[in-house]
Write an enzyme that holds these catalytic residues in place. Structure first.
Site, PDB file in Angstrom:
ATOM      1  N   ASP A 195      42.866  81.251  68.278  1.00  0.00           N
ATOM      2  CA  ASP A 195      42.160  82.467  67.893  1.00  0.00           C
ATOM      3  C   ASP A 195      40.663  82.229  67.667  1.00  0.00           C
ATOM      4  O   ASP A 195      40.276  81.222  67.078  1.00  0.00           O
ATOM      5  CB  ASP A 195      42.782  82.949  66.569  1.00  0.00           C
ATOM      6  N   ASP A 199      50.283  80.843  67.526  1.00  0.00           N
ATOM      7  CA  ASP A 199      48.887  81.262  67.409  1.00  0.00           C
ATOM      8  C   ASP A 199      48.210  80.366  66.371  1.00  0.00           C
ATOM      9  O   ASP A 199      48.700  80.261  65.246  1.00  0.00           O
ATOM     10  CB  ASP A 199      48.872  82.724  66.929  1.00  0.00           C
ATOM     11  N   ASP A 204      45.188  93.716  70.443  1.00  0.00           N
ATOM     12  CA  ASP A 204      43.873  94.201  69.999  1.00  0.00           C
ATOM     13  C   ASP A 204      43.333  95.321  70.880  1.00  0.00           C
ATOM     14  O   ASP A 204      42.200  95.772  70.684  1.00  0.00           O
ATOM     15  CB  ASP A 204      42.849  93.055  70.035  1.00  0.00           C
TER      16      ASP A 204
HETATM   17  C1  NOJ Z   1      41.460  87.889  67.228  1.00  0.00           C
HETATM   18  C2  NOJ Z   1      42.838  88.408  66.992  1.00  0.00           C
HETATM   19  O1  NOJ Z   1      43.448  88.659  68.227  1.00  0.00           O
HETATM   20  C3  NOJ Z   1      42.703  89.645  66.142  1.00  0.00           C
HETATM   21  O2  NOJ Z   1      43.895  90.372  66.037  1.00  0.00           O
HETATM   22  C4  NOJ Z   1      42.178  89.222  64.796  1.00  0.00           C
HETATM   23  O3  NOJ Z   1      41.905  90.368  64.026  1.00  0.00           O
HETATM   24  C5  NOJ Z   1      40.895  88.395  64.902  1.00  0.00           C
HETATM   25  N1  NOJ Z   1      40.918  87.445  65.978  1.00  0.00           N
HETATM   26  C6  NOJ Z   1      40.643  87.647  63.625  1.00  0.00           C
HETATM   27  O4  NOJ Z   1      41.537  86.585  63.485  1.00  0.00           O
END
Ligand code: NOJ
Length: 553
Positions: free
Chosen positions: A203, A101, A334
């Site tokens: 990300d 990531d 998420d």
């Molecule tokens: C997306 C990620 O999937 C999430 O988990 C994170 O909180 C935010 N971006 C910030 O990096």
């Protein structure tokens, strides 16, 4: 297009691991790299070809690793660099690549770059982040609300200035306009390429480029401020940086890239993905957002119909039919669990998990299975807000309270949408803590682990896990499921999701009943040979039972 012309990552299946919750080998209550290594046989038997690891870099864990304090090291809680190298080597023996990531919009506020940047206005890294003076009345430079709630600006005593953060205040945004910042990020990614990674998930990439002038936006009715997303997402000029990153990092390697990029419009897609695009695939959220037409505020979720979901999925299939490639996913770290999010309340959870699996593994694109999805793991509701770990849950709770909801109501929104729903420990067995850890687990284990776990499901031919394996096998046997075209049928049905995957003279039709009713099939779908059915006995060739899946030739 035939399979031979496709790249390895277009034919494979990716499995997403949230390392903190996967498997703990030390008893400290959080997962580790050795835990992943010890389950490579399990993952290979599932039929996956790549693992996407959410961040395993050193981090204060304010956002569980999405606040990185060192881009080229491993957080000691997960293990060592030697463990990581072993993971790459062992995974390779299992035919599995490791995907990292890249969190490049922001660092942790404990990253040494930020510590230096904030120390004065004239240090060597002083403009590595987005610094601005206060307004004349001393308030924040703009009225922007961060994605996790609260102002997206935080005051820094040392510099007597504010810094910008799209997410939490502990996640300051990097200044991509500075070429030294970009080079440092490319160097870090190349470090991992040298280690032999198979790709990157990138990300929050749509936020990296900020407008020239940062100005107030039109206040919305959430709390009288404006979401930072509306002010900075996809700022013109962003693609120049992304192409530069592609040239400096991705080009010339046998890897794939998938970027998290909601709100890229279909007409812009060709610049983002495909042969001349910045990435190989884009995670967009149109199908996750059917319940959030006005932005993701949990108390504002809307009821939705099956046709809403089908039409956005079909639009994404169309948009990527000859441009880029679609990463198919219904879960990630998420989101609530897909059974809870996409299936009717009251539906049988095993059948629901099978229905989602069928769509996941037969749409056109690369399927991403999120850990535990292959077992049919479900949401877990904690009884008080304080039991949550997820930083977004606190922001959303606050928004709901400020909007006039009672604490009980605010908790209900969190219980349904919290990201912790996806982050509870992986359920391996009927042992203590579902076999995840011998110690006190960082999040509670879902009570259903006695039934929903890998050990029990491996022995049960009707389990969700066995169904996943059957679908994966089917993908391997039917070329049309990989490179065939996609055509939705029965588009107006609010009960059936049905589509045809066709390649030359062969075709398969996938029919999934997403309702609680028995649904009669139209005549033209009744006389066909059944290749796979999620019901095992007394199949009625003319109808589908609630949540039943049928694949016919
Ligand atoms: C997306 C990620 O999937 C999430 O988990 C994170 O909180 C935010 N971006 C910030 O990096």
């Amino acid at each position: 297009m035939t399979t031979n012309k496709l790249e390895w990552w277009q034919k494979t299946i990716v499995y997403q691991i949230y390392p903190k919750s996967f498997l703990d080998t030390t008893g400290k209550g959080t997962g580790d790299l050795n835990g992943i290594i010890s389950r490579l046989d399990y993952l290979q038997s599932l039929g996956i070809g790549a693992i996407w690891l959410t961040p395993i870099y050193p981090s204060p864990m304010i956002d569980n690793g999405y606040d990185i304090s060192d881009y080229t090291a491993i957080d000691p809680a997960y293990g060592t660099m030697a463990d990581f190298e072993r993971l790459i080597a062992e995974a390779d023996k299992h035919g599995i690549k490791i995907v990292m990531d890249l969190v490049y919009n922001h660092t942790s506020d404990q990253h040494k770059w930020f510590l230096e940047s904030k120390s004065s206005r004239d240090n060597a890294k002083s403009d590595w982040y987005i610094w601005r003076d206060a307004k004349t009345d001393g308030t924040a430079p703009t009225n922007w609300r961060s994605i996790f709630g609260g102002s997206s600006w935080t005051w820094c005593e040392e510099r007597q200035q504010y810094y910008l953060h799209t997410f939490a205040s502990q996640q300051p945004d990097l200044n991509w306009d500075n070429p030294n910042v970009r080079q440092a990020l490319y160097d870090a990614a190349n470090f991992w390429i040298k280690k032999g990674v198979g790709g990157f998930r990138i990300d929050a990439i749509i936020y990296i480029k900020k407008p020239q002038n940062l100005v107030d936006g039109k206040p919305d009715d959430i709390d009288g401020t404006v979401s930072v997303h509306n002010m900075i997402a996809n700022t013109p000029g962003i693609l120049d940086y992304l192409y530069e990153m592609r040239r400096n990092v991705f080009d010339g390697h046998n890897i794939f890239t998938v970027a998290e990029a909601n709100s890229v419009q279909p007409e812009e897609l060709k610049y983002w993905v495909g042969k001349h695009g910045a990435f190989d695939m884009l995670f967009e959220f149109n199908h996750l957002n059917v319940m959030f037409p006005d932005g993701e505020v949990w108390y504002n979720s809307k009821s939705w119909k099956l046709t809403d979901l089908k039409s956005v999925l079909t639009a994404s299939q169309a948009a990527t039919s000859d441009n880029g490639w679609y990463p198919i996913f219904f879960e990630n770290h998420d989101q609530p669990r897909s059974i809870n999010q996409f299936c009717p309340a009251g539906a049988d959870p095993v059948k629901s998990a099978k229905a989602i699996a069928a769509v996941l593994l037969t749409l056109r694109g690369t399927p991403f299975i999120y850990q535990g999805q292959e077992l049919g793991m479900t949401n877990t509701a904690f009884s008080s807000i304080n039991e949550y770990n997820d930083i977004a849950s606190y922001g959303q709770y606050e928004l709901a309270i400020n909007a006039g909801f009672t604490p009980e109501q605010a908790l209900k929104f969190v219980q349904f949408f919290s990201r912790d729903n996806a982050r509870t420990p992986m359920q391996w067995s009927t042992d203590k803590n579902a076999g995840f850890s011998t110690g006190k687990t960082w999040l509670p284990v879902n009570e259903n682990y006695i039934k929903v776990n890998a050990d029990v499901e491996s022995e049960d031919k009707d389990s969700v896990l066995s169904w996943y394996k059957q679908l994966v096998k089917l993908r391997g046997q039917h070329e049309e499921l990989i490179s065939g075209t996609y055509e939705e049928i029965l588009t107006d049905s609010e009960e059936l999701f049905a589509f045809v995957r066709k390649l030359n003279d062969t075709e398969l039709t996938i029919i999934v009943n997403f309702s609680l009713n028995n649904v009669e099939l139209p005549k033209e779908l009744t006389g066909k040979t059944i290749i796979l059915d999620s019901e095992t006995d007394n199949i009625n060739t003319k109808a589908l039972r609630p949540m039943e899946v049928r694949i016919v030739e």
